[in-house]
Design an enzyme around this catalytic site. Sequence first.
Site, PDB file in Angstrom:
ATOM      1  CG  HIS A 311      -1.694   1.291   1.364  1.00 37.30           C
ATOM      2  ND1 HIS A 311      -2.609   1.702   0.420  1.00 37.30           N
ATOM      3  CD2 HIS A 311      -1.675   2.262   2.323  1.00 37.30           C
ATOM      4  CE1 HIS A 311      -3.136   2.858   0.792  1.00 37.30           C
ATOM      5  NE2 HIS A 311      -2.574   3.225   1.937  1.00 37.30           N
ATOM      6  CG  ASP A 425      -2.936   6.048   4.253  1.00 36.68           C
ATOM      7  OD1 ASP A 425      -3.301   5.524   3.183  1.00 36.68           O
ATOM      8  OD2 ASP A 425      -2.537   5.374   5.221  1.00 36.68           O
ATOM      9  CB  CYS A 480      -2.687   2.985  -2.752  1.00 34.26           C
ATOM     10  SG  CYS A 480      -1.787   1.518  -3.321  1.00 34.26           S
TER      11      CYS A 480
END
Length: 697
Positions: A311, A425, A480
């Site tokens: 990620h 994030d 991501c």
Amino acid sequence: MLLDVNEEALYKDFVRGDVTDQADTAQGEAFTTELSCKCLRLFPYRFEVTEPVKFTSKGVRIAGILPEKDTKFVLHIYKREVIKVIAHFASSEQAQPLITLYMLKRCAQYVKTQLQLPDDAANEQFPFKANGSLHERRLLLVFDSINFSARETIKAMFNFVDEISTSDAAEIFERIADLDRKELEKSKQMPPRQLRPDEQISLLMYPPKGTGGLCIRMEDYMCLTRESYLNDIIIDFYLLWLRNTLIPERLRDRTHIFSTFFYKRLTTLTRSMDVKLTPAQRRHARVQKWTKLVDIFDKDFIIVPINEQSHWFLAIICFPCLKGPVTYDTNQPVEAQQLKRHRGKKVPMQISNTTNTSQTKRDSVTLPTMPIDICNIADDESERDEAEGDESDMASEDSESSNSPNRVTNDDVPAVKQPLILIFDSLAGASRSRVVATLRDYLTCEYKVKKPDAQKHIFSKDNMPGHCVKVPQQNNFTDCGLYLLQYVQQFFKEPIKDYRLPIKQLTNWFDYLTVTKKREDIAHLIQQLMDESNSNQRLILPVIEFPTLNGQLVEYPEESESAEFEEEEGHDDEDYVSDALDDSGNTEMEVDPTYEELQTAKAATRSSTAATVTTNTTTTSVLPETTTARRFMLKRRLQNGSAGSPSGANGADNNNGNQLEVQLISSPKAISSQSSMLKNRIAGIDVGSLKTRKIEP
């Protein structure tokens, strides 16, 4: 001199004829002058002139042959269609005689048609465009010589002739020669070659000159396929390109971008070189050489891309050179902000085999286990060497700031900049306190090395707060990396104007389409850079599936995943967190259902008080609609350890019978908001077998 002409009035009742036919010309006004012409130039094109150019009382006649077609052409340009003339009449070793005619748009269109020029006849130095500006509608004639009598006739014919010097004419011929050389080189090039997806080939070296070039190969390009993960090469390439092209020059010198391997190297356990070193010093020693040519404390921003458990997320160290907050514009010291920090019972938060600490159970999320090689960075968390972190190290969202929407702005609270570590994030919820603590330790050790004569400075949660910024979130497993790149691009495109915490104005920083079409944008960028660097043969990238087509969303038919919905009555927030694995060893994750899936579930609910929704072989009971709180769950199943994506790196179907169980559970309020947003912004448009969705502003 430029002749002022009303083009519409001039062409009223105009019929183009033969300018050499002067039968209707008044007696004594008719004349004809012939000059031997070497060539006609409409840049970048060159035409051979086969007959002498005739200048008459009506205009100019030019006859020649179309290249490679062996077809004759004749141009009849009327005197009134020429609005400017530039000429060099003298003949010398440096420059031959030339005459340049600047034409009206309609005349330029006529010339373009007669010479059978394509629509795009643009050239960087000498473009010819029929509907372009004045300098894009010029015709140049090169002669062997122009005698005195012809010179005077042309001057009298066009009473707005501008004569240029020999040096100016020589410069024009020098540019013509350079253009001809390029065209010759282009003609010698091999025909374009279509590349195959399975070719093991290097596509591009970026930047093409200098040290530190990044090699992009076919497998890197293929990870731009929809539902594929961006690898480290694409991340590093785009960040480097952003720095060289899009980041304003005034910020470029004040910004340092670490590669994707920096944090990996910083936190990878290695054999201890010196047992006397502290853990922070050992970590710093692994990457100390990375900054031997740069002092990061001369920078305002340090970009740190990070990959954990396949990620991608982003850390930006802001103003490490400052010792405390100062006013944004005048750099006057201000009182440090009193920050509220996370408090409460800390419980372990499990992300695969990594255990961190979170404030409450409600804040925890569970991500599915994904293959290690997805992002090409080995990520064994059991070998990760990070500093101990605590949620109390992070600034709380409850802190008051000048950019908070609930705060009344006044002149007594000026905008500030201060040392910060900001976390961006796209899957919010995971604790990043260990990352922040690790970067603080690195800064402390680096400061000691770079500033040996300065007073000792320890970076702590008080003078270098950490903060997880609320930013746009991804709604799938694979985007991501795209969000990381868009965060960096947006950070410099729309800079933060106040660094008081919390920073709340970035929730709608950019829209869904902007980040989704980035796969297509990066592919076009790679092709463009390849075209610029390949001089011998143009290589054409393979056609792959993108989630967008020309900037519009594309819906691909026959998705391989099956979905089912459940609508449940009132529930406790504690039920939102489920175990990482169920009894069959499957991984579950919470995701947001699409608008169409929500509508399907709602329609099924209204049709019966105990309706049943069946998708493929899975049947789920749907409870009757009531006034109590309820939620929708979209389930997809994947055997533990498979890719988490229906498409492999090359876009081919790679399900192999495994199904991904994705439980994406939204609160009733979130469902209403998402449903309303999607309903208002998405409209389906059929394009062949695909659907494109236009997202309105």
